[in-house]
Scaffold this motif. Structure first.
Motif, mmCIF file in Angstrom:
data_model
loop_
_atom_site.group_PDB
_atom_site.id
_atom_site.type_symbol
_atom_site.label_atom_id
_atom_site.label_comp_id
_atom_site.label_asym_id
_atom_site.label_seq_id
_atom_site.Cartn_x
_atom_site.Cartn_y
_atom_site.Cartn_z
ATOM 1 N N UNK A 1 0.849 -1.159 0.000
ATOM 2 C CA UNK A 1 0.000 0.000 0.000
ATOM 3 C C UNK A 1 0.904 1.234 0.000
ATOM 4 N N UNK A 2 0.617 2.170 -0.913
ATOM 5 C CA UNK A 2 1.413 3.391 -1.016
ATOM 6 C C UNK A 2 0.884 4.510 -0.142
ATOM 7 N N UNK A 3 -0.437 4.541 0.079
ATOM 8 C CA UNK A 3 -1.067 5.587 0.890
ATOM 9 C C UNK A 3 -2.428 5.079 1.346
ATOM 10 N N UNK A 4 -2.955 5.714 2.384
ATOM 11 C CA UNK A 4 -4.244 5.322 2.931
ATOM 12 C C UNK A 4 -5.161 6.536 2.997
ATOM 13 N N UNK A 5 -6.285 6.466 2.286
ATOM 14 C CA UNK A 5 -7.295 7.529 2.351
ATOM 15 C C UNK A 5 -8.173 7.262 3.565
ATOM 16 N N UNK A 6 -8.261 8.255 4.441
ATOM 17 C CA UNK A 6 -8.966 8.074 5.706
ATOM 18 C C UNK A 6 -10.309 8.796 5.692
ATOM 19 N N UNK A 7 -11.243 8.260 6.448
ATOM 20 C CA UNK A 7 -12.559 8.865 6.627
ATOM 21 C C UNK A 7 -12.630 9.388 8.063
ATOM 22 N N UNK A 8 -12.489 10.703 8.194
ATOM 23 C CA UNK A 8 -12.442 11.297 9.532
ATOM 24 C C UNK A 8 -13.400 12.483 9.677
ATOM 25 N N UNK B 1 -22.693 22.202 6.050
ATOM 26 C CA UNK B 1 -22.757 22.535 7.468
ATOM 27 C C UNK B 1 -21.378 22.386 8.064
ATOM 28 N N UNK B 2 -21.279 22.530 9.372
ATOM 29 C CA UNK B 2 -19.975 22.391 10.003
ATOM 30 C C UNK B 2 -19.424 20.969 9.864
ATOM 31 N N UNK B 3 -18.134 20.906 9.696
ATOM 32 C CA UNK B 3 -17.445 19.619 9.598
ATOM 33 C C UNK B 3 -16.989 19.227 10.995
ATOM 34 N N UNK B 4 -17.258 17.995 11.370
ATOM 35 C CA UNK B 4 -16.794 17.487 12.663
ATOM 36 C C UNK B 4 -15.662 16.499 12.409
ATOM 37 N N UNK B 5 -14.448 17.009 12.494
ATOM 38 C CA UNK B 5 -13.282 16.171 12.251
ATOM 39 C C UNK B 5 -13.026 15.252 13.438
ATOM 40 N N UNK B 6 -12.741 14.011 13.158
ATOM 41 C CA UNK B 6 -12.417 13.040 14.197
ATOM 42 C C UNK B 6 -10.896 13.028 14.369
ATOM 43 N N UNK B 7 -10.389 14.044 15.058
ATOM 44 C CA UNK B 7 -8.940 14.176 15.243
ATOM 45 C C UNK B 7 -8.340 13.068 16.100
ATOM 46 N N UNK B 8 -9.040 12.576 17.140
ATOM 47 C CA UNK B 8 -8.466 11.449 17.888
ATOM 48 C C UNK B 8 -8.231 10.213 17.008
ATOM 49 N N UNK B 9 -9.174 9.918 16.118
ATOM 50 C CA UNK B 9 -8.982 8.793 15.198
ATOM 51 C C UNK B 9 -7.803 9.060 14.273
ATOM 52 N N UNK B 10 -7.698 10.285 13.784
ATOM 53 C CA UNK B 10 -6.583 10.623 12.902
ATOM 54 C C UNK B 10 -5.251 10.482 13.622
ATOM 55 N N UNK B 11 -5.203 10.834 14.904
ATOM 56 C CA UNK B 11 -3.967 10.662 15.668
ATOM 57 C C UNK B 11 -3.567 9.190 15.723
ATOM 58 N N UNK B 12 -4.545 8.312 15.910
ATOM 59 C CA UNK B 12 -4.250 6.868 15.919
ATOM 60 C C UNK B 12 -3.762 6.410 14.557
#
Length: 107
Positions: free
Chosen positions: A1-8, A17-28
Motif C-alpha cells: 500500500x502506497x497511501x491510505x485515504x482516511x474517513x475522519x 454545514x460544520x465539519x466534525x473532524x475526528x482528530x483522535x482517530x486521525x492521531x491513531x
C-alpha cells in the motif's frame, strides 16, 4: 500500500454545514507507517488544515475548490481565444494550489 485515504469527517464536494473532524482517530491512524490522504478537504478553515497536517495527513484532495476557482476565472476573464482563456485559468488554479500548499506546509 502506497497511501491510505482516511474517513475522519470530511466528504467529497462542498460541505453544507460544520465539519466534525475526528482528530483522535486521525492521531491513531497517524501512527501507521503509510502516508495518509484526505478527500473532501474543500472549505476547511486554515486551523483545520493545520490540525490535519500535524496529525499525519500528507496528501489533500480539494477538487471542489479548484472547480470553483476555474469557474470564477471563466466568469472574470475576457479572453478572445481559447489559449488565452486556458492560460488565465491555469494561472488562477496555480495561485490557489500554491496558496493552499503554503498554508498546509509552510512557505
Amino acid at each position: 500500500m502506497d497511501a491510505l485515504a482516511v474517513s475522519i469527517g470530511t466528504r467529497h464536494g462542498l460541505h453544507k454545514g460544520p465539519v466534525r473532524l475526528n482528530l483522535p482517530l486521525l492521531e491513531e491512524l497517524g501512527q501507521l507507517p503509510v502516508p495518509l490522504v484526505l478527500h473532501g478537504a474543500s472549505g476547511l478553515s486554515p486551523e483545520e488544515y493545520r490540525a490535519l497536517v500535524a496529525r499525519g495527513i500528507r496528501k489533500i484532495n480539494l477538487y471542489a475548490d479548484l472547480a470553483l476557482e476555474a469557474a470564477s476565472v471563466l466568469k472574470k476573464v475576457e479572453a478572445e481565444d481559447y489559449l488565452s482563456l486556458m492560460a488565465a485559468m491555469k494561472e488562477g488554479l496555480k495561485d490557489l494550489a500554491m496558496a493552499r500548499m503554503r498554508l498546509w506546509w509552510g512557505s
